[in-house]
Design an enzyme around this catalytic site. Structure first.
Site, mmCIF file in Angstrom:
data_model
loop_
_atom_site.group_PDB
_atom_site.id
_atom_site.type_symbol
_atom_site.label_atom_id
_atom_site.label_comp_id
_atom_site.label_asym_id
_atom_site.label_seq_id
_atom_site.Cartn_x
_atom_site.Cartn_y
_atom_site.Cartn_z
ATOM 1 N N ARG A 82 0.837 -1.195 0.000
ATOM 2 C CA ARG A 82 0.000 0.000 0.000
ATOM 3 C C ARG A 82 0.867 1.238 0.000
ATOM 4 O O ARG A 82 1.775 1.380 0.804
ATOM 5 C CB ARG A 82 -0.888 0.001 1.245
ATOM 6 C CG ARG A 82 -1.705 1.278 1.397
ATOM 7 C CD ARG A 82 -3.136 0.992 1.642
ATOM 8 N NE ARG A 82 -3.876 2.215 1.877
ATOM 9 C CZ ARG A 82 -4.805 2.343 2.807
ATOM 10 N NH1 ARG A 82 -5.091 1.319 3.578
ATOM 11 N NH2 ARG A 82 -5.466 3.475 2.944
ATOM 12 N N ARG A 92 -6.975 -0.137 -2.658
ATOM 13 C CA ARG A 92 -5.990 -0.507 -1.638
ATOM 14 C C ARG A 92 -5.901 -2.010 -1.451
ATOM 15 O O ARG A 92 -6.900 -2.696 -1.267
ATOM 16 C CB ARG A 92 -6.299 0.186 -0.304
ATOM 17 C CG ARG A 92 -7.588 -0.162 0.405
ATOM 18 C CD ARG A 92 -8.794 0.683 -0.004
ATOM 19 N NE ARG A 92 -8.521 2.101 -0.134
ATOM 20 C CZ ARG A 92 -8.635 2.974 0.843
ATOM 21 N NH1 ARG A 92 -9.044 2.607 2.016
ATOM 22 N NH2 ARG A 92 -8.372 4.236 0.646
ATOM 23 N N ASP A 95 -6.382 -2.389 4.054
ATOM 24 C CA ASP A 95 -6.665 -1.263 4.938
ATOM 25 C C ASP A 95 -6.992 -1.850 6.304
ATOM 26 O O ASP A 95 -7.889 -2.688 6.416
ATOM 27 C CB ASP A 95 -7.865 -0.485 4.373
ATOM 28 C CG ASP A 95 -8.256 0.713 5.219
ATOM 29 O OD1 ASP A 95 -7.363 1.389 5.765
ATOM 30 O OD2 ASP A 95 -9.475 0.987 5.323
ATOM 31 N N ASP A 97 -7.877 -0.686 10.176
ATOM 32 C CA ASP A 97 -8.254 0.476 10.987
ATOM 33 C C ASP A 97 -8.643 0.046 12.394
ATOM 34 O O ASP A 97 -9.378 -0.925 12.575
ATOM 35 C CB ASP A 97 -9.483 1.171 10.369
ATOM 36 C CG ASP A 97 -9.219 1.716 8.972
ATOM 37 O OD1 ASP A 97 -8.102 2.204 8.726
ATOM 38 O OD2 ASP A 97 -10.138 1.654 8.135
HETATM 39 N N1 PH2 Z 1 -13.057 2.248 2.256
HETATM 40 C C1 PH2 Z 1 -12.957 3.469 1.761
HETATM 41 C C2 PH2 Z 1 -13.846 3.983 0.730
HETATM 42 N N2 PH2 Z 1 -14.851 3.067 0.318
HETATM 43 N N3 PH2 Z 1 -15.927 1.002 0.379
HETATM 44 C C3 PH2 Z 1 -16.039 -0.220 0.870
HETATM 45 N N4 PH2 Z 1 -17.003 -1.013 0.416
HETATM 46 N N5 PH2 Z 1 -15.184 -0.702 1.829
HETATM 47 C C4 PH2 Z 1 -14.180 0.081 2.324
HETATM 48 O O1 PH2 Z 1 -13.405 -0.392 3.209
HETATM 49 C C5 PH2 Z 1 -14.028 1.404 1.828
HETATM 50 C C6 PH2 Z 1 -14.944 1.832 0.835
HETATM 51 C C7 PH2 Z 1 -11.929 4.399 2.238
HETATM 52 O O2 PH2 Z 1 -12.212 4.822 3.494
HETATM 53 MG MG MG Z 2 -7.372 3.138 7.017
HETATM 54 MG MG MG Z 3 -10.791 2.431 6.165
#
Ligand code: PH2
Ligand code: MG
Ligand code: MG
Length: 174
Positions: A82, A92, A95, A97
């Site tokens: 990433r 990405r 991710d 969090d």
């Molecule tokens: N994360 C994002 C933007 N959009 N959409 C889905 N379905 N899942 C995610 O984790 C996601 C997103 C960035 O914050």
């Molecule tokens: Mg994040």
């Molecule tokens: Mg996120």
């Protein structure tokens, strides 16, 4: 040990990248439980973006939140290729969090816990509610069940086979 709920998402080869991320994560924290993982539609950003896989896990760790985020989670994101850019909707590979850290409430810039996205993203609220149905959110006093009830699984397709494989491989037996 503090219990931490970690949101997991990917929209670049998500099946493989999530498995790799969990392999690295479990070298540094105890993975206690995994929610159902879902195929989800991309939220925000260009509509043509690839769909995601999203889920939530419970980890146990004695690492403080800042260290967990900056060295462990960001470290895994970097190792999986990433690269952060100004485009916050860039596809990405992974991710990770921090959604909840025990009963901690912090509003420092870059370290919002509970993650405010928990209140408006179904792919966070429903999995957290699955893992901890009686949870009361430490910032608002709201029941997670009430937050989850505002959402439907309409735009989320549960991946039962994939989830079962992840649980077998990664969830620490109680
Ligand atoms: N994360 C994002 C933007 N959009 N959409 C889905 N379905 N899942 C995610 O984790 C996601 C997103 C960035 O914050
Ligand atoms: Mg994040
Ligand atoms: Mg996120």
């Amino acid at each position: 040990l503090p219990e931490v709920f970690i949101g997991v998402g990917s929209n670049v080869q998500p099946e493989a990248h999530i498995r790799k991320a969990l392999t690295l994560l479990r070298q540094q924290v105890i993975i206690k439980a995994l929610s159902t993982f879902y195929r989800t539609l991309p939220l925000g950003g260009p509509a043509a973006q690839a769909s995601f896989i999203n889920g939530v896990l419970i980890a146990e760790t004695d690492l403080p939140p800042l260290e967990l985020k900056n060295s462990v989670l960001r470290g895994i994101e970097r190792r999986l290729g990433r690269r952060r850019s100004v485009d916050r909707y860039a596809p990405r590979p992974i991710d990770l969090d921090i959604i909840l850290y025990s009963t901690l409430v912090t509003k420092e810039p870059g370290m919002l816990i509970p993650d405010p996205q928990l209140y408006d993203r179904p792919f966070l609220a429903l999995p957290v509610s699955e893992l901890a149905p009686d949870l009361v959110l430490p910032d608002s006093g709201m029941a997670i069940a009430a937050v989850a009830a505002k959402h439907t699984e309409n735009a989320m397709k549960p991946l039962f086979g994939y989830t079962a494989k992840l649980r077998k491989e990664f969830a620490h037996e109680h």
